[in-house]
Structures are given as C-alpha cells and as structure tokens.
Motif scaffolding. Structure first.
Motif, short mmCIF file in Angstrom:
data_model
loop_
_atom_site.label_atom_id
_atom_site.label_comp_id
_atom_site.label_asym_id
_atom_site.label_seq_id
_atom_site.Cartn_x
_atom_site.Cartn_y
_atom_site.Cartn_z
N HIS A 1 -3.03 9.17 4.97
CA HIS A 1 -1.93 8.22 5.12
C HIS A 1 -0.59 8.94 4.96
O HIS A 1 0.33 8.76 5.76
CB HIS A 1 -2.07 7.10 4.08
N LYS B 1 -5.25 4.34 6.39
CA LYS B 1 -4.39 3.73 5.37
C LYS B 1 -5.03 3.73 3.98
O LYS B 1 -4.33 3.75 2.99
CB LYS B 1 -3.99 2.33 5.78
N HIS C 1 0.85 -1.19 0.00
CA HIS C 1 0.00 0.00 0.00
C HIS C 1 0.89 1.24 0.00
O HIS C 1 1.53 1.55 0.99
CB HIS C 1 -0.92 0.01 1.22
N GLU D 1 2.49 9.49 7.64
CA GLU D 1 3.90 9.18 7.41
C GLU D 1 4.77 10.41 7.65
O GLU D 1 5.83 10.33 8.27
CB GLU D 1 4.12 8.68 5.98
N PRO E 1 -4.44 2.59 11.23
CA PRO E 1 -5.04 1.68 10.25
C PRO E 1 -6.25 2.29 9.54
O PRO E 1 -6.46 2.06 8.36
CB PRO E 1 -5.46 0.46 11.08
#
Length: 174
Positions: free
Chosen positions: A111, A105, A17, A115, A102
């Motif tokens: 997401h 994601k 992913h 990060e 989660p």
C-alpha cells in the motif's frame, strides 16, 4: 488490541486505512539507502565540505522534478506502477492518474509503495537523494542525466506555452 503498535495505528487512523507499518518500512529503506550513499561517498574520498555548485543544484532540482513526474505520472511508465496501482483517469497531457490497487490496501508495505509511486512529491525526495548521491559518486554521468532531464522539462514547458498560445490565438477568432 493488546499490541501497542495496533493501538497506536487505531488511535492515529480515526477509522481510515493508514498503513503506518508500511511507512516505517519505506522510511527505514530510505534511511539505509541514504546512509549507503554517504558511506560510498566517504569511501570515494568525498570531503565533508563538498559543495554542489549552483548550476549543478539547478540541474538536479529540475531533473528531480522531471524524473519524479515521469516515474509517478507518465503513461509509458504505468507498467512499473501497475502491480500496486490501478488506472483511474487521464491526467495532464501524456499523464495518468492512478490510485493504490484495492488488492494491496491490506498489505501495508505494498500500500505504501503504491502511494509512493503515484506521488511525484513523495518520489522527489528519493530521486533528489539518488541524483545528489550520483553527483558525488559519478559526477560526469550524473550531469549527463540531469542535463537530459532538465532539457526535457524545458521542452515540456515550451510545449505547454505553445499550446496556451494556440488556445489564445484560437479564442480571438470569433
């Protein structure tokens, strides 16, 4: 898979992913922010040949390190990261290790933000750009901020050195 972007995404990710769309969005956001700082500096009258002194660059460098780690790793800033991250474990002293939540994601932009805000190396680019822009637009205030952050980074280094000395001294007793 008729969409060319989906084809590139699939080919690139090898089954993992990877939120390429989110990376594009944050890259564009960075470019717009950096461009805005350039325009603001130009309007303020900053000369094209404006140079940052070695001492200011040293302050900005150490301050970038300290602020990026504070934003990405400090336990006290975890509420800022919590909407897109989840606590994983304790890290270095007063730091935590987190991961992308989660539930975000499958949302490429969130997401990517997850990060970004957990990576001091990634944040370093954004922080340095802001501090350099601040140096051009408000040098006195920015020197105050970078001096404070540099002092904190120096104090951190002294704390680690002190702890290491205590461990060495303790290991001789035996």
């Amino acid at each position: 898979m008729d969409n060319p972007a989906q084809h590139v995404q699939h080919r690139y990710a090898h089954g993992e992913h990877r939120p390429l769309g989110g990376y594009v969005a944050t890259g564009l956001t960075y470019a717009v922010a950096a461009g805005g700082l350039l325009i603001a500096g130009k309007r303020k009258g900053a000369a094209a040949e404006t140079r940052i002194s070695a001492s200011d660059l040293a302050l900005i460098t150490v301050a970038t390190h300290r602020l990026a780690r504070t934003l990405a790793k400090d336990a006290v800033t975890s509420p800022l990261r919590a909407p897109v991250t989840r606590y994983r474990e304790t890290g270095m002293p007063s730091e935590v290790n987190e991961e992308v939540a989660p539930e975000v994601k499958d949302r490429p932009l969130l997401h990517t933000i997850g990060e970004l805000v957990t990576c001091p190396f990634c944040l370093g680019q954004w922080v340095a750009t802001g501090l350099v822009g601040g140096h051009v637009l408000a040098p006195t205030l920015t020197r105050l901020v970078t001096s404070t952050l540099t002092a904190v980074a120096g104090a951190d280094a002294l704390q680690f050195a002190y702890s290491a000395l205590q461990r060495l001294e303790g290991s001789d007793e035996g």
